[in-house]
Design a protein around this motif. Structure first.
Motif, PDB file in Angstrom:
ATOM      1  N   ILE A  22       0.862  -1.185   0.000  1.00 27.58           N
ATOM      2  CA  ILE A  22       0.000   0.000   0.000  1.00 27.58           C
ATOM      3  C   ILE A  22       0.897   1.234   0.000  1.00 27.58           C
ATOM      4  O   ILE A  22       2.082   1.155   0.340  1.00 27.58           O
ATOM      5  N   ARG A  23       0.330   2.355  -0.399  1.00 29.58           N
ATOM      6  CA  ARG A  23       1.017   3.648  -0.283  1.00 29.58           C
ATOM      7  C   ARG A  23       0.060   4.645   0.356  1.00 29.58           C
ATOM      8  O   ARG A  23      -1.051   4.856  -0.136  1.00 29.58           O
ATOM      9  N   THR A  24       0.512   5.234   1.451  1.00 27.74           N
ATOM     10  CA  THR A  24      -0.244   6.286   2.126  1.00 27.74           C
ATOM     11  C   THR A  24       0.580   7.566   2.059  1.00 27.74           C
ATOM     12  O   THR A  24       1.691   7.568   1.518  1.00 27.74           O
ATOM     13  N   ARG A  25       0.046   8.646   2.602  1.00 28.09           N
ATOM     14  CA  ARG A  25       0.808   9.896   2.581  1.00 28.09           C
ATOM     15  C   ARG A  25       0.411  10.777   3.752  1.00 28.09           C
ATOM     16  O   ARG A  25      -0.735  10.767   4.188  1.00 28.09           O
TER      17      ARG A  25
ATOM     18  N   CYS B  98       1.088   9.332  12.768  1.00 27.71           N
ATOM     19  CA  CYS B  98       1.139   7.976  13.315  1.00 27.71           C
ATOM     20  C   CYS B  98       0.193   7.044  12.570  1.00 27.71           C
ATOM     21  O   CYS B  98       0.512   5.867  12.372  1.00 27.71           O
ATOM     22  N   LEU B  99      -0.950   7.549  12.146  1.00 31.16           N
ATOM     23  CA  LEU B  99      -1.885   6.707  11.405  1.00 31.16           C
ATOM     24  C   LEU B  99      -1.306   6.312  10.047  1.00 31.16           C
ATOM     25  O   LEU B  99      -1.231   5.130   9.704  1.00 31.16           O
ATOM     26  N   ASN B 100      -0.880   7.291   9.255  1.00 26.96           N
ATOM     27  CA  ASN B 100      -0.437   7.011   7.891  1.00 26.96           C
ATOM     28  C   ASN B 100       0.893   6.267   7.849  1.00 26.96           C
ATOM     29  O   ASN B 100       1.039   5.284   7.108  1.00 26.96           O
ATOM     30  N   PHE B 101       1.870   6.701   8.641  1.00 27.31           N
ATOM     31  CA  PHE B 101       3.138   5.972   8.671  1.00 27.31           C
ATOM     32  C   PHE B 101       2.966   4.609   9.337  1.00 27.31           C
ATOM     33  O   PHE B 101       3.573   3.626   8.919  1.00 27.31           O
ATOM     34  N   GLY B 102       2.118   4.544  10.370  1.00 23.53           N
ATOM     35  CA  GLY B 102       1.908   3.286  11.062  1.00 23.53           C
ATOM     36  C   GLY B 102       1.231   2.242  10.190  1.00 23.53           C
ATOM     37  O   GLY B 102       1.616   1.067  10.200  1.00 23.53           O
TER      38      GLY B 102
ATOM     39  N   TYR C  31       1.513  -2.853   7.091  1.00 21.24           N
ATOM     40  CA  TYR C  31       1.007  -3.612   5.952  1.00 21.24           C
ATOM     41  C   TYR C  31       1.993  -3.688   4.780  1.00 21.24           C
ATOM     42  O   TYR C  31       1.595  -3.846   3.633  1.00 21.24           O
ATOM     43  N   GLY C  32       3.269  -3.586   5.065  1.00 20.83           N
ATOM     44  CA  GLY C  32       4.274  -3.750   4.011  1.00 20.83           C
ATOM     45  C   GLY C  32       4.224  -2.658   2.962  1.00 20.83           C
ATOM     46  O   GLY C  32       4.463  -2.930   1.776  1.00 20.83           O
ATOM     47  N   GLY C  33       3.942  -1.443   3.392  1.00 26.61           N
ATOM     48  CA  GLY C  33       3.782  -0.351   2.437  1.00 26.61           C
ATOM     49  C   GLY C  33       4.818   0.744   2.581  1.00 26.61           C
ATOM     50  O   GLY C  33       5.869   0.572   3.207  1.00 26.61           O
ATOM     51  N   ARG C  34       4.525   1.877   1.975  1.00 26.00           N
ATOM     52  CA  ARG C  34       5.358   3.073   2.051  1.00 26.00           C
ATOM     53  C   ARG C  34       4.453   4.255   2.405  1.00 26.00           C
ATOM     54  O   ARG C  34       3.323   4.335   1.925  1.00 26.00           O
ATOM     55  N   CYS C  35       4.962   5.142   3.221  1.00 23.20           N
ATOM     56  CA  CYS C  35       4.252   6.394   3.497  1.00 23.20           C
ATOM     57  C   CYS C  35       5.085   7.546   2.967  1.00 23.20           C
ATOM     58  O   CYS C  35       6.270   7.646   3.258  1.00 23.20           O
ATOM     59  N   HIS C  36       4.467   8.412   2.185  1.00 19.48           N
ATOM     60  CA  HIS C  36       5.150   9.565   1.604  1.00 19.48           C
ATOM     61  C   HIS C  36       4.962  10.786   2.493  1.00 19.48           C
ATOM     62  O   HIS C  36       3.850  11.047   2.957  1.00 19.48           O
TER      63      HIS C  36
ATOM     64  N   SER D 257      16.889  -1.230  -6.450  1.00 17.90           N
ATOM     65  CA  SER D 257      18.329  -1.261  -6.200  1.00 17.90           C
ATOM     66  C   SER D 257      18.832   0.037  -5.570  1.00 17.90           C
ATOM     67  O   SER D 257      19.847   0.038  -4.883  1.00 17.90           O
ATOM     68  N   ASP D 258      18.122   1.134  -5.820  1.00 17.46           N
ATOM     69  CA  ASP D 258      18.539   2.422  -5.269  1.00 17.46           C
ATOM     70  C   ASP D 258      17.787   2.804  -4.005  1.00 17.46           C
ATOM     71  O   ASP D 258      18.057   3.850  -3.418  1.00 17.46           O
ATOM     72  N   GLY D 259      16.849   1.941  -3.562  1.00 20.53           N
ATOM     73  CA  GLY D 259      16.031   2.313  -2.424  1.00 20.53           C
ATOM     74  C   GLY D 259      15.014   3.365  -2.820  1.00 20.53           C
ATOM     75  O   GLY D 259      14.838   3.688  -3.998  1.00 20.53           O
ATOM     76  N   GLU D 260      14.325   3.900  -1.831  1.00 18.64           N
ATOM     77  CA  GLU D 260      13.320   4.939  -2.080  1.00 18.64           C
ATOM     78  C   GLU D 260      13.480   6.062  -1.075  1.00 18.64           C
ATOM     79  O   GLU D 260      13.719   5.819   0.109  1.00 18.64           O
ATOM     80  N   CYS D 261      13.339   7.275  -1.547  1.00 18.42           N
ATOM     81  CA  CYS D 261      13.227   8.439  -0.668  1.00 18.42           C
ATOM     82  C   CYS D 261      11.914   9.119  -1.023  1.00 18.42           C
ATOM     83  O   CYS D 261      11.815   9.787  -2.055  1.00 18.42           O
ATOM     84  N   ASN D 262      10.909   8.931  -0.185  1.00 16.96           N
ATOM     85  CA  ASN D 262       9.571   9.408  -0.494  1.00 16.96           C
ATOM     86  C   ASN D 262       9.269  10.744   0.189  1.00 16.96           C
ATOM     87  O   ASN D 262       8.265  10.893   0.903  1.00 16.96           O
ATOM     88  N   LEU D 263      10.145  11.708  -0.036  1.00 11.04           N
ATOM     89  CA  LEU D 263       9.944  13.081   0.412  1.00 11.04           C
ATOM     90  C   LEU D 263       9.655  13.921  -0.826  1.00 11.04           C
ATOM     91  O   LEU D 263      10.510  14.031  -1.717  1.00 11.04           O
ATOM     92  N   TYR D 264       8.455  14.500  -0.899  1.00  8.33           N
ATOM     93  CA  TYR D 264       8.018  15.160  -2.127  1.00  8.33           C
ATOM     94  C   TYR D 264       7.416  16.540  -1.853  1.00  8.33           C
ATOM     95  O   TYR D 264       6.991  16.833  -0.729  1.00  8.33           O
TER      96      TYR D 264
END
Length: 357
Positions: A117-120, A138-142, A147-152, A191-198
């Motif tokens: 999943i992806r939240t933000r 805490c809700l979105n990052f948590g 659930y094996g996701g990413r929070c932006h 391979s480069d990882g993710e940086c989800n700061l936008y």
């Protein structure tokens, strides 16, 4: 603000109090929303927790498998129920992710999205964060963590007159202080990882391009009414609005005016770009809402490049779509805005601009 749970303070701005809510803890949102009285002080004496709950509040930084997370977490509220139903139905399993935000063609060329999943968390950098923001963080990052996701972490910086770099820096520090991160290490999938700061302002080129697509397809027009005239013609909750005389402007004239708006040919307030939907709609938010306005103002991120800025209700759905967000969690004051959110993304998906979220 979109992304805060029920009970968070409404509105776009943050309070003038910095976010200092206690040790690196996360109280379940249901407990927060219920406003329960906590009896035992945590070590920073800013939050109070019952002793029996302290072990449930700690944010674990240890990686979890999806199986472990699912077995350890009974569905405690409706948001988890929705996410678990989506995962069980593989609703988002076919999504692809190019490794960075982008329109439909870019994402479709990427590999399968490694995030379940992806939240933000999408604050506007116009003030310091308050406790309502802590709940959203805490809700979105948590949820993404569980659930094996990413929070932006996305700065919704579409209002240049009220936003400052000072608030960007403060928000970044506050999210880290709560114990969360928007970066992911390199893996087999990335391979480069993710940086989800936008920053929403980094999407302005796409937003203008999409607005021109809406004009060309007859879904938007330039209105030259004043703000007062637009307000008067909008109608009320019980009376339909009336069409603007500029609603029938040709595609060519509206396109020319919008391009000149971008060049700075007009003063603030001279024109706005409006979506063409239905001035008699029962939902007042569907009565040809403004989606772009003229603002001659310097922006903290883009400087003086732009003379037009998108309205929040136009920008936010596009940001979610560009970032592959699967679960866009909003508070109830935004419920009436959801039909426009859906209308806009449906039109842009038809035009091939974004994937259907």
């Amino acid at each position: 603000r979109c992304g805060r749970v029920a009970g968070a303070e409404p509105g776009r701005g943050g309070s003038e109090r910095s976010l200092k809510t206690g040790a690196r803890t996360r109280v379940h949102s249901a407990q927060w929303a219920a406003g329960q009285d906590f009896s035992q002080s945590c070590r920073h004496r800013r939050l109070k927790c019952e002793a029996s709950r302290i072990k449930d509040c700690t944010v674990s930084q240890e990686p979890k498998s999806n199986e472990a997370s699912s077995s350890a977490l009974a569905s405690t509220h409706f948001i988890r129920n929705i996410i678990e139903a989506d995962l069980a139905a593989a609703r988002h399993a076919s999504r692809r992710w190019s490794g960075r935000p982008g329109p439909a063609a870019q994402q479709l060329a990427g590999p399968p999205d490694p995030a379940q999943i992806r939240t933000r968390f999408p604050p506007e950098p116009n003030g310091y964060l308050h406790f309502g923001h802590a709940k959203s963080i805490c809700l979105n990052f948590g949820l993404a963590q569980d659930y094996g996701g990413r929070c932006h972490l996305r700065f919704d910086d579409t209002n240049p007159e009220k936003e400052e770099q000072e608030y960007v820096d403060s928000i970044v520090d506050s999210v880290r202080w709560l114990g969360f991160s928007w970066t992911e290490p390199a893996s087999a999938e990335s391979s480069d990882g993710e940086c989800n700061l936008y920053f929403a302002s980094n999407y302005f080129d796409w937003m203008v391009e999409f607005a021109e697509y809406l004009i060309a397809s007859g879904h938007a027009y330039v209105d030259s009414h004043s703000a007062e005239e637009m307000r008067a013609s909008r109608g009320t909750l019980t009376e339909a609005g009336t069409d603007s005389p500029f609603r029938e402007r040709s595609v060519e004239e509206s396109m020319d005016l919008f391009k000149r708006m971008q060049k700075g040919d007009f003063p603030d307030g001279a024109h706005v770009l409006r979506a063409r939907i239905d001035m008699a709609a029962a939902n007042i938010n569907l009565r040809d809402p403004a989606i772009y306005r003229i603002r001659h103002a310097s922006h903290h991120n883009t400087g003086d490049r732009w003379c037009v800025y998108p309205m929040y209700t136009y920008a936010h759905p596009i940001e979610d779509a560009l970032e592959n967000i699967t679960h866009s969690i909003c508070t109830l004051e935004f419920e009436d805005q959801r039909p426009f959110y859906d209308w806009l993304l449906a039109r842009l998906a038809e035009l091939g601009c974004v994937n259907t979220p």
